[in-house]
Design a protein around this motif. Structure first.
Motif, PDB file in Angstrom:
ATOM      1  N   TRP A 163     154.137 -32.244  15.596  1.00  0.00           N
ATOM      2  CA  TRP A 163     154.118 -32.397  17.050  1.00  0.00           C
ATOM      3  C   TRP A 163     155.510 -32.293  17.650  1.00  0.00           C
ATOM      4  CZ3 TRP A 163     156.951 -36.334  19.118  1.00  0.00           C
ATOM      5  CH2 TRP A 163     157.239 -37.434  18.318  1.00  0.00           C
ATOM      6  N   ASP A 185     148.119 -32.349  26.504  1.00  0.00           N
ATOM      7  CA  ASP A 185     147.696 -32.488  25.112  1.00  0.00           C
ATOM      8  C   ASP A 185     148.245 -31.400  24.193  1.00  0.00           C
ATOM      9  OD1 ASP A 185     146.169 -30.322  25.868  1.00  0.00           O
ATOM     10  OD2 ASP A 185     144.242 -31.348  25.718  1.00  0.00           O
ATOM     11  N   PRO A 226     153.138 -37.620  19.947  1.00  0.00           N
ATOM     12  CA  PRO A 226     152.212 -37.906  18.847  1.00  0.00           C
ATOM     13  C   PRO A 226     150.838 -38.315  19.348  1.00  0.00           C
ATOM     14  CG  PRO A 226     153.640 -39.777  19.219  1.00  0.00           C
ATOM     15  CD  PRO A 226     154.104 -38.707  20.159  1.00  0.00           C
ATOM     16  N   VAL A 263     147.610 -37.590  22.937  1.00  0.00           N
ATOM     17  CA  VAL A 263     148.829 -36.827  23.204  1.00  0.00           C
ATOM     18  C   VAL A 263     149.109 -36.800  24.705  1.00  0.00           C
ATOM     19  CG1 VAL A 263     149.983 -34.599  22.899  1.00  0.00           C
ATOM     20  CG2 VAL A 263     148.396 -35.431  21.153  1.00  0.00           C
ATOM     21  N   THR A 300     150.583 -40.372  25.570  1.00  0.00           N
ATOM     22  CA  THR A 300     151.941 -40.634  25.096  1.00  0.00           C
ATOM     23  C   THR A 300     152.958 -39.715  25.743  1.00  0.00           C
ATOM     24  OG1 THR A 300     151.455 -39.253  23.157  1.00  0.00           O
ATOM     25  CG2 THR A 300     151.234 -41.621  22.890  1.00  0.00           C
ATOM     26  N   SER A 301     152.579 -38.470  26.010  1.00  0.00           N
ATOM     27  CA  SER A 301     153.521 -37.568  26.688  1.00  0.00           C
ATOM     28  C   SER A 301     153.761 -38.009  28.124  1.00  0.00           C
ATOM     29  CB  SER A 301     153.008 -36.124  26.650  1.00  0.00           C
ATOM     30  OG  SER A 301     151.782 -35.984  27.327  1.00  0.00           O
TER      31      SER A 301
END
Length: 386
Positions: free
Chosen positions: A335, A352, A357, A363, A366-367
């Motif tokens: 990733w 995504d 991660p 995804v 967390t992003s």
């Protein structure tokens, strides 16, 4: 006070908006469609479908984030009797248990798979060719890719472990994912986030940091950056409603080819009218295959697990999802090698298929947290508490 612009009102955009507003920023969200949610929208009407099979995994960081804010809402657990109706197609027939060789890849003492070797090669050395193939195809439930064995062994192993964990990590928001989106939108609204729908953005604002929370394809066009690419899957999505019948399978995993079909009303009867069952499936297809090829494979699974389904159909829909089911990592990549969140000049990516991660929608979460932390210039920002 910080001001932040968020482009895209899906899971990533709403997560970014809530997080930024909690930190005291003034946030504006622009969504091109008339409703929020992105690929997490749930259809209106009697059949409350998502865009393909959706589940919320409780092993990821987004689970705690949602729970701490009271956003998880009521969940629809899988009744034990229904869970016992999981079926596996193997060598053309339905089975209740996976082949023994596949279980070798699930034992606790097995170490981490390598990043730079494809899953098929690594898994064959552990479980033999048949065990490796069956495991790769089972992992497709969390991959949406036509050839999981060709992907990084480390990437596939993580998803295989999480998809087979007991008790299951997969949970289902009651009423469909749209109910979760509604709770997130209400949270953002109560925090003062300004949300504009039917507001397509063609030019980036220059007076605020911008979180671009769109698909990677849309971000590439908006930012005019041809480097924003990453491999994904191509998947046929099949939705149908059938009149209820005792004995129907809960879900079918195809171990002969990648594919998954699930009866979502097994855990949430509100998704279809009384007396009907809602079934959703995803069948990955390769570059040379058509939607008809995927539909034909889906119908083979239905013939095996849902007796008389053709005469019971009350509604049906089919579609193809291209690069809309998350990133996949080829051998030698992780990733961290995906397009970076920080694009420079106050522009940040979330979604995504970017460098964050997690599994599937994790995804996006967390992003989005990373993007807001960078945009506010506060690496120590507490992103966990409301």
């Amino acid at each position: 006070m910080h001001r932040i612009t968020v482009i895209g009102g899906g899971l990533a955009g709403l997560t970014a908006a809530i997080t930024a507003a909690e930190a005291g920023a003034r946030v504006t969200v622009y969504e091109a469609h008339h409703t929020l949610g992105g690929r997490a929208r749930t259809a209106d009407g009697p059949y409350r479908t998502n865009e393909g099979p959706h589940a919320l995994y409780n092993g990821g960081p987004h689970w705690a984030w949602l729970k701490q804010r009271g956003l998880l809402g009521p969940l629809a657990p899988i009744p034990p009797l229904e869970a016992a109706r999981l079926r596996l197609r193997y060598r053309g027939a339905l089975r209740r248990t996976p082949p023994f060789a596949m279980l070798r890849l699930l034992r606790r003492g097995l170490g981490p798979a390598p990043v730079d070797v494809d899953f098929r090669t690594w898994a064959t050395g552990v479980a033999g060719e048949e065990g490796a193939r069956a495991a790769a195809h089972y992992a497709a439930v969390a991959l949406f890719h036509h050839d999981p064995g060709a992907l990084s062994a480390a990437f596939v192993q993580e998803r295989l472990r999480r998809a087979t964990k007991l008790p299951p990590e997969a949970h289902y928001p009651r009423g469909g994912w749209g109910a979760l989106v509604d709770r997130m939108a209400a949270r953002a609204w109560n925090l003062g986030v300004r949300m504009e729908t039917l507001a397509r953005v063609d030019t980036l604002p220059t007076d605020t940091p911008v979180v671009v929370a769109t698909s990677l394809d849309a971000a590439r066009r908006l930012l005019r950056d041809d480097s924003l690419t990453w491999p994904g899957g191509r998947t046929v999505l099949v939705d149908l409603a059938v009149r209820a019948r005792r004995g129907d399978a809960f879900a079918v995993s195809d171990l002969d080819h990648p594919g998954w079909i699930e009866r979502f009303t097994a855990q949430d009867r509100t998704l279809a009218p009384a007396g009907e069952q809602l079934i959703q499936g995803q069948i990955p297809i390769g570059p040379g295959q058509s939607k008809a090829d995927g539909v034909a494979r889906a119908e083979q699974l239905l013939d095996l697990a849902f007796e008389g389904w053709r005469d019971r159909v009350t509604w049906r829909r089919e579609a193809v999802a291209q690069n809309r089911t998350g990133a996949v990592d080829l051998p030698g990549t992780t990733w961290r090698d995906r397009p970076a969140v920080d694009r420079g000049d106050g522009v940040y990516l979330a979604g995504d298929q970017v460098a964050a991660p997690g599994v599937l929608s994790e995804v996006s979460f967390t992003s989005a947290l990373t993007a807001v932390s960078l945009a506010l210039g506060r690496q120590g920002l507490d992103l966990k508490h409301a």
